[in-house]
Scaffold this motif. Structure first.
Motif, PDB file in Angstrom:
ATOM      1  N   PRO A 102      53.852  45.542  58.533  1.00 19.74           N
ATOM      2  CA  PRO A 102      53.746  44.457  57.555  1.00 19.74           C
ATOM      3  C   PRO A 102      55.362  44.127  57.371  1.00 19.74           C
ATOM      4  CG  PRO A 102      52.483  46.274  56.908  1.00 19.74           C
ATOM      5  CD  PRO A 102      53.224  46.538  58.231  1.00 19.74           C
ATOM      6  N   PHE A 103      55.790  42.914  56.976  1.00 18.63           N
ATOM      7  CA  PHE A 103      57.126  42.866  56.532  1.00 18.63           C
ATOM      8  C   PHE A 103      57.589  43.241  55.358  1.00 18.63           C
ATOM      9  CE2 PHE A 103      56.377  38.683  59.148  1.00 18.63           C
ATOM     10  CZ  PHE A 103      57.031  39.162  60.268  1.00 18.63           C
ATOM     11  N   ALA A 104      56.381  43.533  54.400  1.00 19.80           N
ATOM     12  CA  ALA A 104      56.684  44.262  53.223  1.00 19.80           C
ATOM     13  C   ALA A 104      57.176  45.698  53.242  1.00 19.80           C
ATOM     14  CB  ALA A 104      55.394  44.269  52.300  1.00 19.80           C
ATOM     15  N   ALA A 105      56.644  46.217  54.571  1.00 17.98           N
ATOM     16  CA  ALA A 105      57.211  47.654  54.745  1.00 17.98           C
ATOM     17  C   ALA A 105      58.663  47.647  55.530  1.00 17.98           C
ATOM     18  CB  ALA A 105      56.333  48.286  55.697  1.00 17.98           C
ATOM     19  N   VAL A 106      59.188  46.625  55.784  1.00 23.80           N
ATOM     20  CA  VAL A 106      60.717  46.479  56.294  1.00 23.80           C
ATOM     21  C   VAL A 106      61.651  46.744  55.424  1.00 23.80           C
ATOM     22  CG1 VAL A 106      62.105  45.045  57.846  1.00 23.80           C
ATOM     23  CG2 VAL A 106      59.830  45.072  58.407  1.00 23.80           C
ATOM     24  N   THR A 107      62.504  47.541  55.751  1.00 21.18           N
ATOM     25  CA  THR A 107      63.822  47.986  54.785  1.00 21.18           C
ATOM     26  C   THR A 107      65.306  47.635  55.356  1.00 21.18           C
ATOM     27  OG1 THR A 107      63.975  50.127  55.477  1.00 21.18           O
ATOM     28  CG2 THR A 107      62.644  49.815  53.497  1.00 21.18           C
ATOM     29  N   GLY A 108      65.164  47.284  56.685  1.00 21.55           N
ATOM     30  CA  GLY A 108      66.394  46.822  57.350  1.00 21.55           C
ATOM     31  C   GLY A 108      66.028  46.122  58.493  1.00 21.55           C
ATOM     32  N   PHE A 109      67.228  45.265  58.870  1.00 18.25           N
ATOM     33  CA  PHE A 109      67.050  44.672  60.039  1.00 18.25           C
ATOM     34  C   PHE A 109      68.570  44.265  60.584  1.00 18.25           C
ATOM     35  CE2 PHE A 109      67.401  40.230  62.303  1.00 18.25           C
ATOM     36  CZ  PHE A 109      66.358  40.469  63.131  1.00 18.25           C
ATOM     37  N   VAL A 110      68.768  44.724  61.603  1.00 22.39           N
ATOM     38  CA  VAL A 110      70.106  44.756  62.202  1.00 22.39           C
ATOM     39  C   VAL A 110      70.171  44.266  63.630  1.00 22.39           C
ATOM     40  CG1 VAL A 110      72.260  45.863  62.777  1.00 22.39           C
ATOM     41  CG2 VAL A 110      70.844  46.721  60.846  1.00 22.39           C
ATOM     42  N   ASP A 111      71.103  43.042  63.832  1.00 22.82           N
ATOM     43  CA  ASP A 111      71.497  42.378  65.219  1.00 22.82           C
ATOM     44  C   ASP A 111      72.662  42.823  65.533  1.00 22.82           C
ATOM     45  OD1 ASP A 111      71.796  41.273  67.565  1.00 22.82           O
ATOM     46  OD2 ASP A 111      70.816  39.417  66.942  1.00 22.82           O
ATOM     47  N   PRO A 112      73.287  43.974  66.227  1.00 18.50           N
ATOM     48  CA  PRO A 112      74.514  44.364  66.379  1.00 18.50           C
ATOM     49  C   PRO A 112      75.169  43.491  67.441  1.00 18.50           C
ATOM     50  CG  PRO A 112      73.109  46.480  66.786  1.00 18.50           C
ATOM     51  CD  PRO A 112      72.207  45.141  66.594  1.00 18.50           C
ATOM     52  N   ALA A 113      74.689  42.740  68.232  1.00 22.38           N
ATOM     53  CA  ALA A 113      75.371  41.854  69.053  1.00 22.38           C
ATOM     54  C   ALA A 113      76.197  40.808  68.410  1.00 22.38           C
ATOM     55  CB  ALA A 113      74.347  41.254  69.723  1.00 22.38           C
ATOM     56  N   VAL A 114      75.675  40.641  67.053  1.00 21.07           N
ATOM     57  CA  VAL A 114      76.573  39.478  66.367  1.00 21.07           C
ATOM     58  C   VAL A 114      76.824  39.923  64.923  1.00 21.07           C
ATOM     59  CG1 VAL A 114      75.465  37.444  67.564  1.00 21.07           C
ATOM     60  CG2 VAL A 114      74.400  38.281  65.558  1.00 21.07           C
ATOM     61  N   ASN A 115      76.837  41.306  64.857  1.00 22.06           N
ATOM     62  CA  ASN A 115      77.105  41.914  63.639  1.00 22.06           C
ATOM     63  C   ASN A 115      76.376  41.308  62.114  1.00 22.06           C
ATOM     64  OD1 ASN A 115      79.044  44.193  63.673  1.00 22.06           O
ATOM     65  ND2 ASN A 115      80.785  43.132  62.779  1.00 22.06           N
ATOM     66  N   PHE A 116      75.183  41.130  62.402  1.00 16.69           N
ATOM     67  CA  PHE A 116      74.322  40.782  61.319  1.00 16.69           C
ATOM     68  C   PHE A 116      73.369  41.760  60.954  1.00 16.69           C
ATOM     69  CE2 PHE A 116      70.559  38.728  59.653  1.00 16.69           C
ATOM     70  CZ  PHE A 116      70.895  37.843  58.569  1.00 16.69           C
TER      71      PHE A 116
END
Length: 160
Positions: A102-116
């Motif tokens: 569930p999105f409620a469980a997500v604590t981090g989202f990283v896309d290293p390809a664009v430093n986001f």
């Protein structure tokens, strides 16, 4: 802010957290719709393994009782995105597994390809996440995101 700032009757922190999760959902939805990741994009997704609605194999819950990071890059399949969360197939030590997060469980989202990067607390969790360096699933080598990048960290502290 000072101690004289009154408590807000508008739940700004919850509204911002919900908006951040919508970004994750939209990005994953576009990847699912297109059938793959464009260019060099890949994602590190960190989530609370014991959060309500998380469905992962028991051996992963035992290995990561609090939090784990997965990588969506070359070796994932059956990505399905809904309003409340997503499902994906990944390999762990060469063993395929299906995860529902569930999105409620997500604590981090990283896309290293664009430093986001986006970082936020799991809903209903005021504890600090335990840091860990390596993702749990099989992955190709990838460079970690550098500090000082396009990181959006949301950490609202409530007055008690």
């Amino acid at each position: 802010m000072s101690d004289d700032t009154p408590d807000s009757l508008i739940p700004y922190d919850e509204i911002v957290q919900e908006a951040l999760r919508a970004v994750v959902g939209r990005v994953l939805g576009e990847v699912a719709h297109s059938g793959g990741l464009p260019g060099e994009h890949h994602f590190y997704i960190t989530f609370k393994t014991a959060a309500p609605g998380v469905e992962i194999p028991k051996h992963l819950t035992e290995r990561f009782p609090d939090e784990m990071t997965i990588v969506l890059q070359n070796k994932f399949w059956d990505l399905k995105v809904g309003e409340e969360g997503f499902e994906v197939g990944l390999s762990f030590n060469q063993v395929p597994a299906k995860l529902a997060i569930p999105f409620a469980a997500v604590t981090g989202f990283v896309d290293p390809a664009v430093n986001f990067a986006l970082q936020f607390q799991a809903q209903g969790d005021d504890a600090e996440p335990e840091p860990h360096d390596e993702p749990g699933n099989d992955r190709p080598s990838a460079e970690p995101i550098e500090d000082g990048s396009n990181v959006v960290a949301v950490d609202f502290s409530r007055k008690k």
